[in-house]
Design a protein around this motif. Structure first.
Motif, PDB file in Angstrom:
ATOM      1  N   ALA A   1       0.598  -1.421  -0.226  1.00 30.31           N
ATOM      2  CA  ALA A   1      -0.195  -0.328   0.218  1.00 30.31           C
ATOM      3  C   ALA A   1       0.814   1.145   0.399  1.00 30.31           C
ATOM      4  O   ALA A   1       1.529   0.609   0.152  1.00 30.31           O
ATOM      5  N   ILE A   2       0.398   2.238  -0.289  1.00 32.79           N
ATOM      6  CA  ILE A   2       1.112   3.982  -0.083  1.00 32.79           C
ATOM      7  C   ILE A   2      -0.411   4.528  -0.017  1.00 32.79           C
ATOM      8  O   ILE A   2      -1.298   4.426   0.077  1.00 32.79           O
ATOM      9  N   ILE A   3       0.264   5.220   1.253  1.00 36.29           N
ATOM     10  CA  ILE A   3      -0.734   6.234   2.505  1.00 36.29           C
ATOM     11  C   ILE A   3      -0.565   7.637   1.512  1.00 36.29           C
ATOM     12  O   ILE A   3       0.634   7.567   1.384  1.00 36.29           O
ATOM     13  N   ILE A   4      -1.914   8.365   1.066  1.00 38.91           N
ATOM     14  CA  ILE A   4      -1.903   9.454   1.092  1.00 38.91           C
ATOM     15  C   ILE A   4      -2.445  10.295   1.221  1.00 38.91           C
ATOM     16  O   ILE A   4      -3.205  10.292   1.869  1.00 38.91           O
ATOM     17  N   ASN A   5      -1.769  11.448   2.182  1.00 38.22           N
ATOM     18  CA  ASN A   5      -2.748  11.886   3.224  1.00 38.22           C
ATOM     19  C   ASN A   5      -2.799  13.338   2.493  1.00 38.22           C
ATOM     20  O   ASN A   5      -1.653  14.739   2.577  1.00 38.22           O
ATOM     21  N   SER A   6      -4.091  13.667   1.985  1.00 38.55           N
ATOM     22  CA  SER A   6      -3.890  15.259   1.473  1.00 38.55           C
ATOM     23  C   SER A   6      -5.678  15.690   1.863  1.00 38.55           C
ATOM     24  O   SER A   6      -6.287  15.382   0.965  1.00 38.55           O
ATOM     25  N   PRO A   7      -5.682  17.159   2.293  1.00 35.14           N
ATOM     26  CA  PRO A   7      -4.472  17.677   2.872  1.00 35.14           C
ATOM     27  C   PRO A   7      -3.339  17.167   3.773  1.00 35.14           C
ATOM     28  O   PRO A   7      -3.397  15.918   4.498  1.00 35.14           O
ATOM     29  N   ASN A   8      -2.033  17.459   3.819  1.00 35.05           N
ATOM     30  CA  ASN A   8      -1.111  16.608   4.325  1.00 35.05           C
ATOM     31  C   ASN A   8      -0.841  17.382   5.413  1.00 35.05           C
ATOM     32  O   ASN A   8      -0.810  18.342   5.869  1.00 35.05           O
ATOM     33  N   ASN A   9      -0.862  16.057   6.829  1.00 33.24           N
ATOM     34  CA  ASN A   9      -0.360  16.389   7.507  1.00 33.24           C
ATOM     35  C   ASN A   9       1.035  15.970   7.785  1.00 33.24           C
ATOM     36  O   ASN A   9       1.340  15.057   7.588  1.00 33.24           O
ATOM     37  N   PRO A  10       2.229  16.650   8.116  1.00 33.30           N
ATOM     38  CA  PRO A  10       2.596  18.126   8.344  1.00 33.30           C
ATOM     39  C   PRO A  10       2.284  19.622   8.056  1.00 33.30           C
ATOM     40  O   PRO A  10       2.623  20.290   7.950  1.00 33.30           O
ATOM     41  N   THR A  11       2.561  18.982   6.124  1.00 36.81           N
ATOM     42  CA  THR A  11       2.266  20.014   5.099  1.00 36.81           C
ATOM     43  C   THR A  11       1.706  20.811   4.748  1.00 36.81           C
ATOM     44  O   THR A  11       1.788  22.128   4.652  1.00 36.81           O
ATOM     45  N   GLY A  12       0.532  20.396   4.927  1.00 36.41           N
ATOM     46  CA  GLY A  12      -0.651  21.609   4.566  1.00 36.41           C
ATOM     47  C   GLY A  12      -0.938  21.124   3.408  1.00 36.41           C
ATOM     48  O   GLY A  12      -1.531  21.947   2.252  1.00 36.41           O
ATOM     49  N   LYS A  13       0.036  20.358   2.205  1.00 37.14           N
ATOM     50  CA  LYS A  13       0.039  20.480   0.645  1.00 37.14           C
ATOM     51  C   LYS A  13      -1.139  19.446   1.010  1.00 37.14           C
ATOM     52  O   LYS A  13      -1.499  18.834   1.108  1.00 37.14           O
ATOM     53  N   ILE A  14      -2.031  20.522  -0.602  1.00 41.49           N
ATOM     54  CA  ILE A  14      -2.756  19.611  -1.378  1.00 41.49           C
ATOM     55  C   ILE A  14      -2.266  19.215  -2.097  1.00 41.49           C
ATOM     56  O   ILE A  14      -1.933  19.403  -3.469  1.00 41.49           O
TER      57      ILE A  14
END
Length: 397
Positions: free
Chosen positions: A173-186
């Motif tokens: 698997a790959i985890i995609i966290n968007s908007p991201n913690n910790p960067t706020g990147k979308i």
């Protein structure tokens, strides 16, 4: 006589830097007072829940004398909650997602753990984009998985070449966290489609499913109207995991969900496994009161403009202090670059000025630090001179 496993003893020795700073803040506040400590350490939403939550709680209390009002629920969740989540996820993902494709979980963390328990074999690798939420390593490790961070670009966008190089026959698997913690990147659609293409190719090469775990608790916190793409439309092997900790300011209620892409072949098999692991991990079912709240309030939201104003104020203060950062498009964090190569030196300088921040190495990227701006505008505004003094201390010739 040893009371703990070697693994847990090791974890305790390297316990969460976020919690350490949070606890340091408690002591500083006792000494200097709440208004004189600028605590940006913990992403704990300070806004009250929207008024719909109070009304729903009153309605739940009024019916609390009914038989089984707070009894056991189906392991996958109450029908009313799953139906409400079906409508919400269908709207967000631009895909018709039936209630049976939803599992109600004990927060997003419970959902991720239930998913990894159902899909990981010891030795499987889980990719994630660095910097990343530090608990991911624990969640994968709970079931013999190995977290494999993949460095993002300098602006925190996805580095497709790095992801391609990280995929192996062990990738699950790959985890995609968007908007991201910790960067706020979308992340944008083009880069996500590139990831999907890599995974489809790897699936054919290695003959096994590779999932995208789209971790979306911050989806609503999108300040500039950027597209947060539908991951169900990007990749068939996607599970979306979300919660209401941020959108409804209910982190302590521990209510979240897993949504399985209807386009996934044999999705029913995965859903059966998730229902089982959601029970056998000890959750049994997600909290009943929280499920009833979500059934009534899944479309309610906190005031996004409050967080937007805080973000803009924090950006101005960091700019005035001469601190380099990438403007976050979402979530409620900044992840600035430290003026010192070892960010812990700057963290100490900030602490001397009663500012609490978290070292970037806790998120897999030394040389940076995280600030959570889910605090009052007054606290943010009053921290301005302290940031400047801390910068002056570490940049003196």
């Amino acid at each position: 006589m040893q009371l703990l496993s070697d693994e847990v003893k090791g974890f305790l020795g390297n316990s969460s830097m976020i919690r350490r700073m949070f606890e340091a803040g408690i002591e500083l506040k006792k000494t200097y007072g709440e208004d004189n400590v600028y605590d940006f350490s913990l992403g704990n939403p300070d806004l009250p829940p929207p008024p719909e939550i109070k009304q729903a709680m009153l309605e739940i209390a009024a019916n609390s004398d009914q038989p089984f009002a707070f009894g056991y629920m189906p392991n996958a969740g109450e029908n009313a909650a799953r139906s409400a989540l079906s409508q919400l996820v269908s709207s967000e993902q631009s895909t018709a997602v039936p209630p049976e494709n939803i599992i109600v979980t004990c927060g997003a963390a419970g959902g991720i753990n239930a998913f990894f328990r159902a899909t990981l074999t010891p030795g499987d690798e889980v990719l994630c984009i660095a910097p990343y939420f530090v608990e991911y390593g624990f969640y994968a490790g709970n079931f013999g998985g190995i977290l494999k961070p993949v460095m993002a670009n300098e602006d925190f966008s996805l580095n497709i070449d790095n992801i391609a190089a990280a995929i192996t026959e062990k990738t699950r698997a790959i985890i995609i966290n968007s908007p991201n913690n910790p960067t706020g990147k979308i992340y944008n659609r083009q880069e996500l489609l590139a990831v999907a293409a890599l995974l489809k190719s790897a699936r054919e090469k290695y003959g096994r499913m590779i999932y995208i775990v789209s971790d979306e608790p911050y989806r609503f916190l999108n300040y500039d109207g950027d597209e947060v793409p539908s991951m169900f439309n990007v990749y068939d092997g996607t599970v979306v995991i979300g919660s209401f900790s941020k959108t409804l300011s209910l982190p302590g209620e521990r209510i979240g969900y897993i949504a399985v892409n209807p386009a996934l072949e044999n999705a029913a098999e995965l859903l059966g496994g998730l229902t089982l692991t959601n029970r056998t991990l000890g959750f049994v079912n997600a909290p009943v009161v929280a499920q009833k709240l979500i059934a009534k309030c899944s479309n309610a939201r906190i005031d996004l403009d409050i967080y937007r104003r805080r973000r803009d104020l924090m950006a101005q203060i960091l700019t005035d202090a001469g601190i380099d950062f990438v403007m976050p498009g979402g979530a409620f964090y900044f992840f600035p670059k430290s003026p010192t190569a070892d960010e812990r030196i700057f963290i100490d300088a900030l602490l001397a000025e009663r500012i609490l921040a978290v070292p970037g190495r806790g998120f897999g990227l030394p040389g940076y630090f995280r600030l959570a701006f889910c605090v009052s505008e007054k606290i943010i505004a009053n921290s301005a001179d302290s940031f400047k003094r801390a910068m002056d201390k570490v940049t003196e010739k």
